[in-house]
Motif scaffolding. Structure first.
Motif, short mmCIF file in Angstrom:
data_model
loop_
_atom_site.label_atom_id
_atom_site.label_comp_id
_atom_site.label_asym_id
_atom_site.label_seq_id
_atom_site.Cartn_x
_atom_site.Cartn_y
_atom_site.Cartn_z
N UNK A 1 -0.73 -9.11 -2.30
CA UNK A 1 0.60 -8.81 -1.75
C UNK A 1 1.19 -7.55 -2.38
N UNK A 2 0.99 -7.42 -3.69
CA UNK A 2 1.51 -6.26 -4.39
C UNK A 2 0.78 -4.98 -3.96
N UNK A 3 -0.52 -5.06 -3.78
CA UNK A 3 -1.30 -3.91 -3.29
C UNK A 3 -0.85 -3.52 -1.90
N UNK A 4 -0.59 -4.50 -1.05
CA UNK A 4 -0.13 -4.23 0.31
C UNK A 4 1.22 -3.53 0.29
N UNK A 5 2.14 -4.02 -0.55
CA UNK A 5 3.46 -3.39 -0.65
C UNK A 5 3.34 -1.96 -1.20
N UNK A 6 2.48 -1.79 -2.18
CA UNK A 6 2.24 -0.47 -2.78
C UNK A 6 1.72 0.50 -1.72
N UNK A 7 0.73 0.07 -0.98
CA UNK A 7 0.15 0.93 0.08
C UNK A 7 1.16 1.27 1.16
N UNK A 8 2.02 0.30 1.53
CA UNK A 8 3.05 0.55 2.54
C UNK A 8 4.01 1.63 2.08
N UNK A 9 4.40 1.56 0.79
CA UNK A 9 5.32 2.59 0.27
C UNK A 9 4.65 3.96 0.27
N UNK A 10 3.36 3.99 -0.09
CA UNK A 10 2.66 5.28 -0.08
C UNK A 10 2.52 5.83 1.33
#
Length: 149
Positions: free
Chosen positions: A137-146
């Motif tokens: 979930x954290x990786x997904x959120x990180x990628x969305x922000x990028x």
């Protein structure tokens, strides 16, 4: 200006007008008899770095402006002017924003990796599954922000 007994300096500037080398000028460059010394000093300054675009003799006041007052050499006039940093490019702004996002997420991701290792080592499969899901979930959120950049 700082008081000094030096009246002139040989100075080398890069293509952007930044002073990169200097040397005390031990003679009066305004006297005609010193023309050979002027050429020798200019050549010596140029030989100090391949980045030198302009080498010249400057007075102590100009030297002080370059050294202590945040000035660069104006390529048009040859005089000291206040350095005004350029605006960051869109690419630089994007890289800076990505760096801030990474700084926000990296500690959390590192903590989850440590926790996952502990869960694996202790054989706690339920906790392991929870940490993997939280990590994803954290990786997904990180990628969305990028991607939003």
């Amino acid at each position: 200006m700082n008081k000094t007994n030096v009246q002139y300096y040989g100075a080398g500037f890069d293509a952007n007008g930044r002073r990169i080398v200097s040397k005390i000028c031990e003679f009066d460059p305004e006297k005609e008899r010193n023309s050979d010394k002027i050429s020798a000093l200019i050549n010596e300054i140029k030989a100090m770095s391949e980045d030198i675009a302009v080498a010249e003799i400057i007075n102590a006041d100009a030297y002080d402006q370059y050294l202590n007052r945040g000035c660069i050499r104006d390529n048009t006039t040859g005089k000291p002017v206040k350095y005004i940093p350029p605006e960051p490019t869109a690419e630089e702004k994007k890289a800076s924003a990505a760096s801030k996002i990474a700084a926000e997420y990296t500690p959390q991701l590192d903590e989850l990796k440590g926790n996952l290792l502990t869960a694996v080592m202790t054989g706690d499969t339920e906790l392991e599954s929870e940490i993997k899901a939280e990590y994803q979930d954290l990786i997904t959120a990180y990628n969305k922000e990028l991607e939003a950049l």
